[in-house]
Design an enzyme around this catalytic site. Structure first.
Site, short mmCIF file in Angstrom:
data_model
loop_
_atom_site.label_atom_id
_atom_site.label_comp_id
_atom_site.label_asym_id
_atom_site.label_seq_id
_atom_site.Cartn_x
_atom_site.Cartn_y
_atom_site.Cartn_z
N SER A 115 -14.86 50.18 40.41
CA SER A 115 -13.49 50.43 39.98
C SER A 115 -12.73 51.14 41.11
O SER A 115 -12.58 50.57 42.19
CB SER A 115 -13.49 51.25 38.69
OG SER A 115 -12.21 51.25 38.09
N ASP B 220 -12.89 41.21 32.75
CA ASP B 220 -12.42 42.53 33.16
C ASP B 220 -10.89 42.54 33.08
O ASP B 220 -10.21 42.00 33.95
CB ASP B 220 -12.88 42.86 34.57
CG ASP B 220 -12.59 44.31 34.96
OD1 ASP B 220 -11.80 44.97 34.24
OD2 ASP B 220 -13.15 44.79 35.96
N HIS C 271 -15.22 45.41 32.32
CA HIS C 271 -15.19 46.43 33.36
C HIS C 271 -16.48 47.23 33.41
O HIS C 271 -16.71 47.99 34.35
CB HIS C 271 -14.00 47.36 33.12
CG HIS C 271 -13.60 48.15 34.31
ND1 HIS C 271 -13.20 47.56 35.51
CD2 HIS C 271 -13.54 49.49 34.53
CE1 HIS C 271 -12.91 48.51 36.38
NE2 HIS C 271 -13.10 49.68 35.84
N TYR D 137 -17.06 57.75 44.14
CA TYR D 137 -15.92 57.34 43.29
C TYR D 137 -14.63 57.93 43.85
O TYR D 137 -13.81 57.24 44.38
CB TYR D 137 -16.15 57.78 41.85
CG TYR D 137 -15.09 57.25 40.91
CD1 TYR D 137 -15.15 55.93 40.47
CD2 TYR D 137 -14.03 58.05 40.50
CE1 TYR D 137 -14.16 55.42 39.62
CE2 TYR D 137 -13.05 57.55 39.66
CZ TYR D 137 -13.11 56.25 39.23
OH TYR D 137 -12.14 55.75 38.40
#
Length: 721
Positions: free
Chosen positions: A564, A648, A683, A484
């Site tokens: 993301s 999203d 999302h 991430y």
């Protein structure tokens, strides 16, 4: 139309070594991508032109975009349908998900509430029983599975009044961040007042039984799913009145815009705490006296710190802050003495990042030690009571309860131990098992190991690698590397039912704790932001190289994955190092770094990214790694399945649409470049069980197929269908 041929290696891990790398010429599948038109759109940044040929795909309301989505999904699912073991993977995932999941109980008024999922229910159901009664006598209170026929409408937040007589809950339709709020009388379970609509990024905080505070934006012009939302406001809703009568309590002043505003009433219902931010890092903090009805008073009147209250006794407040403490500390101050330099240290900053909560008259501070939990109990004066003995090495969470409670419930998990709930005696610190996970997975057969590897600039980065015991380090293990690296978010160890299936199949699951995250505090976060963002990609690339150098896997058996901000990570990695991995999964990613701030609340991400408008230098830096702008002709990119969803409205799907179109246009190799677009999903939050199983099935099928497996690895030994 562009055509490719994909050769599939005719091997599985358990087949003899001499056959493992042969190609099966009879197992090729021809693909044809849909045409994606190009337009002559050009933007100018600091005097430099940038073409954007797929700009038209940003219009999520057009029929042309809808047709493109349908054609792309048809292509993707036609490809996936030909993978012979796809149904086997789905069956095993379904088996693994089919177990009862029950949350810890929570006292509200005269009742104990808990959520339960029988196994394959799309959404968990809320039950309750009278305090003093047995959980087996519980009655159904609210079933989100009745909100929609396909289970895609979810419970997305809730709040009880202090006496438990009223219950306000938010629902998300199709995964959207836009919510509706409904209020129930808990005795009759009947609706009270009207449904509130168009609520976004909001809590629900009651003031007595008269009404509650919530936050939202004005409904945008154009598409509600993609239009920019730039002016967040805090409202107060009086129960029984229409929403158009709700008053703005804070925000809405044109000369001082806030992108994120939240309000929370203190337990004594004397004060309203207001947080206001322009980005995802740093906040102003205000207190409004609800009894005297005075204007909000600023405790922090700048965005230089992250500060919020954790406890108050009258006008004495305990604050969690990173002011002069990058790893955070707890301080105490009176409302009349707000000079930060005069705050009194209660629990000082430590070497590790703290994440505090309170329960039963104590603070419980979770310290993150190399991404795993250490929990210490303190008195309100800062005196250490004890370190809580945890069940093992992993992630513990949920150390919160009301002031008068004698017990609390916390969960403990890691990558190979399913999440179980423990009951903690607050006074003596002893833990007992409250509810053990019922998932059909034998943790004793698996291992999870933390290693530290060296990134490009010499920084040591932790990574946790999980797999079945007895793994042969021969470089041929299918491996997913996940990352991430942003927004001060820590990737702490946690069990995933879908990852269990991957490890059962002989897969390795590795999670790298990259810079940009919160594992080592503000300095670690800032080292992966703005013009230091490349550190994050370098950390991820180094993780992949370490896994290969240590024979866990090799290029042809490695997949990289992230969602993301992690989708940006994968997009940047695969365009910078297309030779790193065989497969790439950029999920709901921020992939157009020049225009991300033009959609929904994207401008609030500028603390981490900066914007193309900031300066010529920032523009060049963003353009230099923006995945969309770095797909090049003549390059062989990994087999890629971009994943996104039509609802999203946080990272709009146009990022993924345009990136997929660029890849399909420029891919020089035979590896497929596909996009999988979920319908009635957002999302990620609130996704139905069915949607989750289907998506994970397709990810694992795509990964293994493009690693060359014609059968599931370790099929006979591990995956019993």
């Amino acid at each position: 139309m562009k055509k490719i041929l994909l050769g599939m290696a005719a091997v599985a891990v358990f087949i003899s070594c001499e056959n493992e790398n042969k190609k099966n010429d009879d197992a090729t599948m021809a693909m044809t991508y849909p045409e994606t038109k190009k337009v002559d759109t050009v933007d100018v940044y600091h005097g430099k032109e940038v073409k954007d040929p797929y700009r038209w795909l940003e219009d999520d309301k057009s029929n042309e975009t809808a047709q493109w989505v349908a054609q792309q999904n048809k292509t993707t699912f036609s490809f996936l349908d030909q993978i012979s073991y796809r149904d086997k993977i789905k069956n095993r995932l379904t088996e693994l998900f089919n177990y009862e999941r029950v949350s810890a109980p929570s006292k509200e008024g005269d009742w104990e509430y808990f959520s339960k999922n029988d196994g394959l229910q799309n959404q968990s159901v809320l039950y309750r029983y009278k305090i003093g009664d047995k959980p087996e006598n519980a009655e159904l209170f609210l079933d989100p599975n009745t909100f929609s026929k396909d289970g895609t409408t979810s419970l997305a937040g809730s709040s009880f009044t202090q006496d438990g007589s009223l219950f306000a809950y938010a629902i998300s339709e199709g995964g959207s961040d836009w919510r509706k709020i409904i209020v129930l009388d808990t005795q009759t379970k009947e609706m009270v007042g009207d449904t509130l609509k168009d609520v976004k990024f909001s809590g629900i905080s009651w003031r007595g039984n008269d009404g509650f505070f919530y936050s939202s934006y004005d409904k945008p012009d154009g598409s509600e799913l993609s239009a920019k939302t730039d002016q967040h406001k805090l409202y107060y809703h009086v129960l029984g009145t229409s929403q158009d009568k709700d008053k703005v309590v804070f925000g809405g002043v044109p000369q001082e815009k806030y992108r994120y505003v939240g309000g929370n009433v203190t337990k004594d219902e004397r004060y309203l705490i207001i947080t206001a931010s322009t980005s995802t890092n740093g906040n102003k903090l205000f207190v409004k006296d609800l009894v005297k009805n005075t204007p909000p008073v600023a405790i922090i009147d700048n965005f230089d710190t992250n500060t919020y209250p954790i406890h108050n006794e009258g006008d004495m407040f305990w604050l969690v802050t990173d002011y002069n403490a990058p790893n955070q500390r707890i301080v105490k101050t009176k409302l009349g003495n707000l000079d930060p330099n005069k705050w009194i240290d209660i629990i000082p900053e430590a070497e590790q990042v703290m994440s505090p909560s309170k329960a039963g008259g104590y603070f419980f501070v979770e310290y993150t030690v190399d991404a795993v939990s250490k929990v210490v109990q303190y008195n309100y004066d800062g005196t250490e009571v004890r370190e809580i003995e945890l069940p093992g090495i992993g992630n513990a969470s949920g150390f919160s309860a009301e002031e008068d409670e004698k017990t609390l419930y916390y969960s403990f998990t890691n990558y190979v131990i399913p999440s179980s709930i423990y009951e903690l005696n607050i006074e003596d610190g002893t833990s007992t098992m409250y509810r053990k996970s019922k998932v059909n997975f034998n943790s004793d057969d698996y291992t999870s190991t933390q290693v530290f590897y060296t990134s490009k600039d010499g920084t040591k980065v932790p990574m946790i690698i999980s797999h079945k015991k007895g793994l042969k380090l021969d470089g041929k293990n299918p491996t997913i590397l996940y990352g991430y690296g942003g927004f001060n978010i820590s990737l702490n160890p946690s069990f995933s039912t879908s990852r269990a299936a991957w490890m059962e199949m002989g897969g390795v699951y590795a999670v790298a704790n990259l810079r940009g995250g919160g594992e080592y505090g503000k300095k670690w976060h800032d080292a992966g932001t703005k013009m230091q963002k490349q550190n994050v990609f370098d950390d991820f690339i180094a993780a992949g190289e370490w896994l290969k150098a240590n024979n866990y896997t090799s290029t042809e058996y490695l997949a990289i994955q992230g969602g993301s901000n992690g989708g940006l990570l994968v997009g940047a990695t695969m365009t910078q190092r297309p030779d790193l991995a065989a497969v790439a999964f950029p999920a709901v990613g921020v992939l157009d770094m020049l225009r991300y701030n033009k959609f929904t609340a994207g401008a609030g991400w500028a603390y981490d990214y900066g914007t193309a408008e900031d300066s010529p230098e920032m523009f060049e830096y963003l353009k230099g790694y923006s995945p969309l702008h770095n797909v090049k002709e003549g390059v062989e990119y990994p087999a890629t399945m971009v994943t996104t969803a039509d609802h999203d409205d946080r990272v709009v799907p146009a990022h993924s649409f345009k990136f997929a179109a660029e890849l399909q246009s420029k891919q020089a190799g035979d590896a497929p470049t596909l996009i999988r677009i979920d319908v009635d999903a957002g999302h990620g939050a609130g996704k139905s069980t069915e949607q989750t199983i289907n998506e994970q099935t397709d990810i694992y099928s795509f990964a293994l197929y493009n690693m060359g497996f014609t059968e599931l690895p370790n099929d006979q030994q591990q995956v019993k269908m």
